[in-house]
Design a protein around this motif. Structure first.
Motif, PDB file in Angstrom:
ATOM      1  N   PRO A 151       0.794  -1.237   0.000  1.00 31.79           N
ATOM      2  CA  PRO A 151       0.000   0.000   0.000  1.00 31.79           C
ATOM      3  C   PRO A 151       0.822   1.281   0.000  1.00 31.79           C
ATOM      4  O   PRO A 151       0.343   2.324  -0.480  1.00 31.79           O
ATOM      5  N   SER A 156      -1.313  -0.637  -9.159  1.00 28.88           N
ATOM      6  CA  SER A 156      -2.583  -0.987  -9.799  1.00 28.88           C
ATOM      7  C   SER A 156      -2.385  -1.561 -11.191  1.00 28.88           C
ATOM      8  O   SER A 156      -3.122  -2.460 -11.620  1.00 28.88           O
ATOM      9  N   THR A 193      -8.867  -6.570  -6.202  1.00 26.81           N
ATOM     10  CA  THR A 193      -9.289  -5.776  -5.046  1.00 26.81           C
ATOM     11  C   THR A 193      -8.122  -4.988  -4.476  1.00 26.81           C
ATOM     12  O   THR A 193      -8.262  -3.797  -4.140  1.00 26.81           O
ATOM     13  N   PHE A 194      -6.971  -5.615  -4.368  1.00 25.13           N
ATOM     14  CA  PHE A 194      -5.747  -4.956  -3.912  1.00 25.13           C
ATOM     15  C   PHE A 194      -5.431  -3.761  -4.816  1.00 25.13           C
ATOM     16  O   PHE A 194      -5.171  -2.641  -4.351  1.00 25.13           O
ATOM     17  N   THR A 196      -7.369  -2.064  -6.899  1.00 20.51           N
ATOM     18  CA  THR A 196      -8.359  -0.986  -6.956  1.00 20.51           C
ATOM     19  C   THR A 196      -8.500  -0.261  -5.623  1.00 20.51           C
ATOM     20  O   THR A 196      -9.021   0.859  -5.583  1.00 20.51           O
ATOM     21  N   THR A 197      -8.029  -0.872  -4.560  1.00 20.87           N
ATOM     22  CA  THR A 197      -8.080  -0.228  -3.238  1.00 20.87           C
ATOM     23  C   THR A 197      -6.944   0.761  -3.063  1.00 20.87           C
ATOM     24  O   THR A 197      -7.124   1.850  -2.502  1.00 20.87           O
ATOM     25  N   TYR A 198      -5.773   0.413  -3.564  1.00 20.78           N
ATOM     26  CA  TYR A 198      -4.583   1.271  -3.448  1.00 20.78           C
ATOM     27  C   TYR A 198      -4.118   1.599  -4.867  1.00 20.78           C
ATOM     28  O   TYR A 198      -3.510   0.769  -5.547  1.00 20.78           O
TER      29      TYR A 198
END
Length: 453
Positions: A151, A156, A193-194, A196-198
Motif C-alpha cells: 500500500p 494498480s 481488489t488490492f 483498486t483499493t490502493y
C-alpha cells in the motif's frame, strides 16, 4: 503496403509447437521431468522474498535472467486468450498439452508472487547485477533481490495485468482442472481488489525501468473485463466500462495504437465488443478504429516496403502479432463477413512476413535464414563440458551454441533491415510477451475459418 501474396508454404502447426519450446527454454527454478530443452537445467532455486518467501519458478523475461511480473501477467492473458478462442486448433495440432503446461507454470508463479495479502512481487533480480553477467542461468551467483509493492508503493497496473492473466487462465482450466481454475480465479479477484483499493503505478518507485507503465486504468479495465467474463458479476462489468472511459481519456488520443504490456485498453475493447454487454457498439467502434489504423497505415502505423505493419523501432513484431491476434479473435465474432475476411487476411499477411515472406524468417530455428545469434544468454552458452560462458561468448562471431527454437525476435527496422548479432538486443532479443500473440495467431491460421494462399 505490399499487397502481393507470396506462394511460400509454411507449416503453422510446427511453428505453433516450436513456440512452446521457447517458453520452456525460459523456465526458471526446478525443471520438471517433462522438460524438453536438454541444454537447460535447474536454476535460481534460492530466489526468495525479503522474509524467505519461496520465489523459485516462473520464467526469465527475455535474454537476461530477470523475472518481471508486470509483462508476465500480460503475456499470460494474451496466451490464454488464444487458447480459449482457438482451442480446437491447439488440440488438432497436438499442442494443447504444452499450452496448458505453460499456462499452469506461469500462473503458479504469478500466484506465488502474492507473498502476503497486501504484498506483491514486481521483480526478482536487479538489472545492474544481471546485465553485468553473461552466462548460464544455472551458474548465477549474484544477489537476486525481490522488489515488493504494497500500500505504500501501490501497483494498480501490475496487479491489474496479473489479475487479467489469472482470470483468463482460470477460464482455460475450467473444463480440465476445476480446482486449479478456482484457485486462479480467487487470486485474480484478490489482486484486483488490492489494485483498486490502493491506486498507483508500480514503476513510480525506483524499480528498474525495464517495462515502465504509462497508466493503470487500462490494466484495471482489462482485469475487470476478464473477471466479468469469468464470473458474470455485474460489478466487474461496471468497473471495466468505468476504467475504460478513464483510460480512453488518458491514452487513446496520445499513443500510437498498440496492444501490449503497456496498453491493455485495446484488449478491453475487443473483449467487451465480443460479449453481449451494454455499449457493445461503442467498444466495437473503438476496436475497429484500431484495426483501421493498422490495416491502412495511419496514426503512427507505417508499412515497410516488404509489407510489415510497423509501430516501433524496438521489437515491432510483438505489437504486430498482438494486433493480429485481436484481429482474428474479433473476426470470429463478426456478422460482417467482408470485414472478417479482411481482418483474417491482414493477420495472415503479417504472420507470413515474420515466417519468411520478407526473405528471411524471424523465428529462431525455423524457415529460411533465421537468426542464429539471438540475444539470449542461455542459448549462447556452450555445454559446460565444452567450455565456459562469459562476455567473450557475447562478442564471439560464432552462432549461439544452442537453438532457441520457436522464439520470435524483436524484428526489423522500417527499411526492413535486420542485423543478426547478439549485441543487437533492439532487434534480436526474444521475450515472453513477444511470443504470446504470435502463438495465438498461428493457432488461428490452423482454423477452418481462415483464408489460405
Amino acid at each position: 503496403m505490399n499487397s502481393g501474396q507470396s506462394t511460400a508454404s509454411y507449416d503453422y502447426a510446427a511453428l505453433l509447437s516450436q513456440s512452446f519450446l521457447f517458453y520452456e527454454a525460459q523456465r526458471s527454478g526446478a525443471l520438471p521431468s517433462t522438460n524438453r530443452v536438454n541444454w537447460r537445467s535447474n536454476s535460481a532455486l534460492t530466489d526468495a522474498g525479503p522474509n524467505g518467501e519461496p520465489l523459485a519458478g516462473g520464467q526469465y523475461d527475455a535474454g537476461d535472467h530477470l523475472k518481471l511480473t508486470f509483462p508476465y501477467g500480460s503475456t499470460t492473458a494474451t496466451l490464454a486468450w488464444g487458447v480459449l478462442e482457438f482451442q480446437t486448433a491447439y488440440s488438432t495440432a497436438g499442442v494443447l498439452p504444452y499450452a496448458l503446461d505453460q499456462l499452469r507454470w506461469a500462473a503458479t508463479f504469478l500466484m506465488a508472487a502474492h507473498i502476503a495479502p497486501l504484498q506483491y512481487v514486481a521483480q526478482v533480480g536487479l538489472a545492474l547485477n544481471d546485465h553485468a553477467y553473461w552466462g548460464r542461468p544455472e551458474d548465477m551467483t549474484m544477489a537476486r533481490p525481490a522488489y515488493i509493492n504494497d500500500p505504500s508503493k501501490p501497483a494498480s497496473d501490475l496487479l491489474g495485468s496479473v489479475s487479467a492473466g489469472l482470470a483468463a487462465t482460470s477460464l482455460v482450466f475450467q473444463p480440465v482442472d476445476t480446482t486449479f481454475s478456482a484457485k486462479c480465479l480467487s487470486e485474480a479477484q484478490a489482486l484486483y481488489t488490492f489494485g483498486t483499493t490502493y491506486l498507483g503505478k508500480y514503476s513510480a518507485y525506483g524499480i528498474d525501468q525495464l517495462y515502465p507503465s504509462s497508466n493503470y486504468t487500462d490494466d484495471l479495465s482489462y482485469a475487470a473485463a476478464w473477471l466479468y467474463r469469468a464470473t458474470g458479476q455485474q460489478s466487474y462489468l461496471t468497473d471495466a466500462m468505468s476504467f475504460s472511459n478513464q483510460s480512453t481519456t488518458v491514452d487513446l488520443s496520445l499513443k500510437t495504437p498498440v496492444f501490449n504490456w503497456d496498453n491493455a485498453i485495446w484488449g478491453t475493447s475487443c473483449l467487451l465488443a465480443t460479449m453481449g454487454v451494454p455499449q457493445k457498439a461503442k467498444f466495437a467502434t473503438q476496436i475497429e478504429t484500431f484495426f483501421a489504423s493498422w490495416m491502412q497505415g495511419t496514426n503512427g502505423i507505417n508499412y515497410t516496403t516488404k509489407g510489415l505493419a510497423y509501430s516501433s523501432d524496438f521489437g515491432p513484431l510483438r505489437n504486430t502479432a498482438n494486433t493480429g491476434l485481436l484481429a482474428v479473435i474479433y473476426s470470429n465474432h463478426l456478422s460482417d463477413a467482408t470485414l472478417a475476411t479482411k481482418l483474417r487476411c491482414w493477420a495472415q499477411s503479417q504472420i507470413r512476413y515474420m515466417a519468411g515472406d520478407a526473405g528471411m524468417s524471424y523465428v529462431v530455428g525455423a524457415g529460411t535464414n533465421p537468426p542464429t545469434h539471438v540475444h539470449n544468454r542461455a542459448a549462447s552458452c556452450p555445454w559446460p563440458s565444452v567450455g565456459g560462458c562469459d562476455w567473450s561468448t557475447y562478442t564471439s562471431s560464432n552462432p549461439n551454441s544452442h537453438v532457441l527454437s520457436g522464439a520470435l525476435v524483436g524484428g526489423p527496422f522500417l527499411d526492413d533491415s535486420f542485423t543478426d548479432a547478439r549485441s543487437n538486443y533492439q532487434q534480436n532479443e526474444p521475450s515472453l510477451d513477444g511470443n504470446a500473440g504470435w502463438s495465438g495467431v498461428l493457432a488461428a491460421l490452423l482454423s477452418p475459418s481462415m483464408p489460405s494462399w
